[in-house]
Scaffold this active site. Sequence first.
Site, short mmCIF file in Angstrom:
data_model
loop_
_atom_site.label_atom_id
_atom_site.label_comp_id
_atom_site.label_asym_id
_atom_site.label_seq_id
_atom_site.Cartn_x
_atom_site.Cartn_y
_atom_site.Cartn_z
N CYS A 113 0.99 -1.08 0.04
CA CYS A 113 -0.10 -0.01 0.09
C CYS A 113 0.79 1.31 -0.14
O CYS A 113 1.67 1.32 0.86
CB CYS A 113 -0.82 -0.01 1.35
SG CYS A 113 -1.91 1.53 1.62
N CYS B 263 0.54 3.72 3.33
CA CYS B 263 0.83 2.92 4.74
C CYS B 263 2.32 3.98 4.81
O CYS B 263 3.08 4.30 4.08
CB CYS B 263 1.14 1.61 4.64
SG CYS B 263 -0.29 0.67 4.88
N HIS C 188 -8.58 7.10 3.23
CA HIS C 188 -8.06 8.28 2.58
C HIS C 188 -9.24 8.95 1.95
O HIS C 188 -10.40 8.32 1.77
CB HIS C 188 -6.78 7.91 1.94
CG HIS C 188 -7.17 7.52 0.64
ND1 HIS C 188 -7.65 6.28 0.36
CD2 HIS C 188 -7.51 7.95 -0.79
CE1 HIS C 188 -7.98 5.97 -0.88
NE2 HIS C 188 -7.77 6.99 -1.53
N HIS D 207 -3.84 0.93 8.18
CA HIS D 207 -4.52 0.55 7.36
C HIS D 207 -5.75 -0.15 7.23
O HIS D 207 -6.76 -0.29 6.38
CB HIS D 207 -3.45 -0.50 6.28
CG HIS D 207 -3.83 -0.97 5.01
ND1 HIS D 207 -3.63 -0.32 3.94
CD2 HIS D 207 -4.58 -2.22 4.71
CE1 HIS D 207 -4.25 -0.95 2.90
NE2 HIS D 207 -4.86 -2.22 3.29
N GLN E 187 -9.54 12.70 -0.73
CA GLN E 187 -8.87 13.61 -1.68
C GLN E 187 -9.55 15.09 -1.30
O GLN E 187 -10.62 15.35 -0.99
CB GLN E 187 -9.19 13.10 -2.94
CG GLN E 187 -8.64 11.47 -3.16
CD GLN E 187 -8.82 11.31 -4.69
OE1 GLN E 187 -8.16 11.85 -5.56
NE2 GLN E 187 -9.79 10.44 -4.91
N ASN F 63 -14.25 8.84 -0.90
CA ASN F 63 -14.77 7.62 -1.34
C ASN F 63 -14.39 6.35 -0.64
O ASN F 63 -13.31 6.18 -0.56
CB ASN F 63 -14.13 7.24 -2.90
CG ASN F 63 -14.61 8.73 -3.91
OD1 ASN F 63 -15.52 9.33 -3.65
ND2 ASN F 63 -13.73 8.79 -4.86
N HIS G 7 -6.63 1.80 1.95
CA HIS G 7 -6.22 2.49 2.97
C HIS G 7 -7.04 3.63 3.13
O HIS G 7 -7.67 4.52 2.24
CB HIS G 7 -4.66 3.29 2.70
CG HIS G 7 -4.15 3.57 4.04
ND1 HIS G 7 -3.24 2.91 4.87
CD2 HIS G 7 -4.33 4.71 4.73
CE1 HIS G 7 -2.90 3.73 5.87
NE2 HIS G 7 -3.49 4.64 5.87
#
Length: 347
Positions: free
Chosen positions: A70, A73, A169, A116, A171, A156, A167
């Site tokens: 990933c 991470c 997250h 994660h 944007q 999303n 992971h």
Amino acid sequence: MKKTVTRLADGRELVYYDSRDDAVRGAVDQRPLGPTSTTSEVRHDVLLGDSVAIASHRQGRTYHPPADECPLCPSRDGRLSEIPADDYDVVVFENRFPSLAGDTGRCEVVCFTSDHDTSFKDLTEEQAGTVLEVWTDRTAELAELPQVEHVFPFENRGAEIGVTLGHPHGQIYAYPFATPRANLMLRSLREHREKTGRNLFDDIVERERAEGTRVVLEGAHWIAFVPYAAHWPYEVHLYPKRRVPDLRGLDDEARTEFPQIYLELLRRFDRIFGEGEPPTPYVAAWHQAPFRAAGRADFALHLELFTIRRTSGKLKFLAGSESGMSVFINDVPPEAAAERLREVASE
């Protein structure tokens, strides 16, 4: 909150946001990366009046890597990632495969936690509060860029939504124009003001509070409800009770209460379809006023949270009417969706 700005090996900006003032962020990106190359172009559709970003370089972006590879991470145990440190609270960095770059805007990745195997709903209230401060700081920073007109923080979650990295997250898109959704809202605001002399957002919130059937959750400073004409099977709009145009305008009381309200909403979303169901895919989208738009002062910051899952094992696809004509057909009555979201409240 401590903010530390650094650069990745290819020159992209990375910012650490730490809850501890004594955090030291001296790790250097050791990867042999060359300068990033993007082909972002914004083209205006003269027929519809909107814009399309053409970004062919995104075809090569990272796609569903295994957990041990990933890129979000921390860098540890000899494996180098997008984050040079071996641990972090919240990190923001320029997207390696941006939809918008340079004169066409900017795209950033926001990593909510170094863990994660978790999700936003699993954050503590302190961690969620830090993320809110990060969204606010990024809005303020991006507002200073001359090419940026509109800032859109979003998350999303779920492969069904199109997420390519597991992971936790989100944007941030910084557009060089006011988006079509924002322009539609501004137009409705203007028309409502001309017709009634009142603010449309204020009237919407007041109507939902008065009717009550679609209110999901209410605190001292925030209210969450399923909109009267919800487009999606389960859709909740979250508003601060004191209207502000963007995240920078929230007062201390609203900032303090936000993690309690938002984390509860996300936990309820994962309970909609019952025990044993996989995590509910969703989009969480902050709507802020464009920076230089007429009517900006009348705009109301709010978050729209929705899922494309309409029932267990079935998704809401945007087919002919939705994709071809932008006319949504919702299988779940908004009042029924709100009732279900009240039923699955935390004890």
